[in-house]
Scaffold this motif. Structure first.
Motif, PDB file in Angstrom:
ATOM      1  N   ASP A 190       0.829  -1.208   0.000  1.00  0.00           N
ATOM      2  CA  ASP A 190       0.000   0.000   0.000  1.00  0.00           C
ATOM      3  C   ASP A 190       0.864   1.260   0.000  1.00  0.00           C
ATOM      4  O   ASP A 190       0.581   2.213  -0.716  1.00  0.00           O
ATOM      5  N   TYR A 191       1.944   1.258   0.795  1.00  0.00           N
ATOM      6  CA  TYR A 191       2.836   2.427   0.826  1.00  0.00           C
ATOM      7  C   TYR A 191       3.449   2.651  -0.553  1.00  0.00           C
ATOM      8  O   TYR A 191       3.527   3.777  -1.038  1.00  0.00           O
ATOM      9  N   ILE A 192       3.865   1.548  -1.188  1.00  0.00           N
ATOM     10  CA  ILE A 192       4.472   1.649  -2.522  1.00  0.00           C
ATOM     11  C   ILE A 192       3.441   2.145  -3.531  1.00  0.00           C
ATOM     12  O   ILE A 192       3.733   3.012  -4.360  1.00  0.00           O
ATOM     13  N   PHE A 193       2.233   1.616  -3.472  1.00  0.00           N
ATOM     14  CA  PHE A 193       1.163   2.055  -4.369  1.00  0.00           C
ATOM     15  C   PHE A 193       0.943   3.564  -4.261  1.00  0.00           C
ATOM     16  O   PHE A 193       0.873   4.272  -5.268  1.00  0.00           O
ATOM     17  N   LYS A 194       0.868   4.061  -3.031  1.00  0.00           N
ATOM     18  CA  LYS A 194       0.624   5.490  -2.820  1.00  0.00           C
ATOM     19  C   LYS A 194       1.812   6.346  -3.232  1.00  0.00           C
ATOM     20  O   LYS A 194       1.635   7.442  -3.784  1.00  0.00           O
ATOM     21  N   LEU A 195       3.034   5.870  -3.000  1.00  0.00           N
ATOM     22  CA  LEU A 195       4.214   6.624  -3.440  1.00  0.00           C
ATOM     23  C   LEU A 195       4.293   6.675  -4.965  1.00  0.00           C
ATOM     24  O   LEU A 195       4.654   7.697  -5.540  1.00  0.00           O
ATOM     25  N   ARG A 196       3.928   5.588  -5.611  1.00  0.00           N
ATOM     26  CA  ARG A 196       3.882   5.588  -7.084  1.00  0.00           C
ATOM     27  C   ARG A 196       2.827   6.575  -7.582  1.00  0.00           C
ATOM     28  O   ARG A 196       3.055   7.294  -8.551  1.00  0.00           O
TER      29      ARG A 196
END
Length: 95
Positions: free
Chosen positions: A51-57
């Motif tokens: 989820d953190y990676i999704f939001k940073l992307r």
């Protein structure tokens, strides 16, 4: 690892500044700190890395996901996240 709660950064030296907070800031700090070796949920345990990676992307960062196998009683695979965007950290706030 520092308990980072806010990161302000730029993707381009002359571009706009962006700020991420909470776990997104924590994850971005971990990715910047890890450099080319990247981070895994095994190295840096946290409940929602994907989820953190999704939001940073979604915020405009390029983050590569490398699939890695692991052994053990619960063998399988996990993702290694590598920050590919050149990020200039302007400010970090810690708890």
């Amino acid at each position: 690892m520092a308990d980072v709660i806010r990161v302000t950064f730029r993707l381009d030296a002359e571009g706009p500044a962006f700020t991420v907070k909470g776990r997104m800031a924590w994850a971005l700090h971990a990715l910047v700190e890890a450099g080319e070796r990247g981070c895994t949920p095994i190295d840096r345990p946290a409940p929602r890395w994907s989820d953190y990676i999704f939001k940073l992307r979604k915020a405009g960062l390029t983050i590569e996901t490398l699939d890695e196998a692991h052994g053990g009683a619960y063998s399988g695979s996990h993702g290694r996240y590598v920050l590919r965007s050149p990020v200039q950290v302007i400010e970090e706030a810690q708890r």
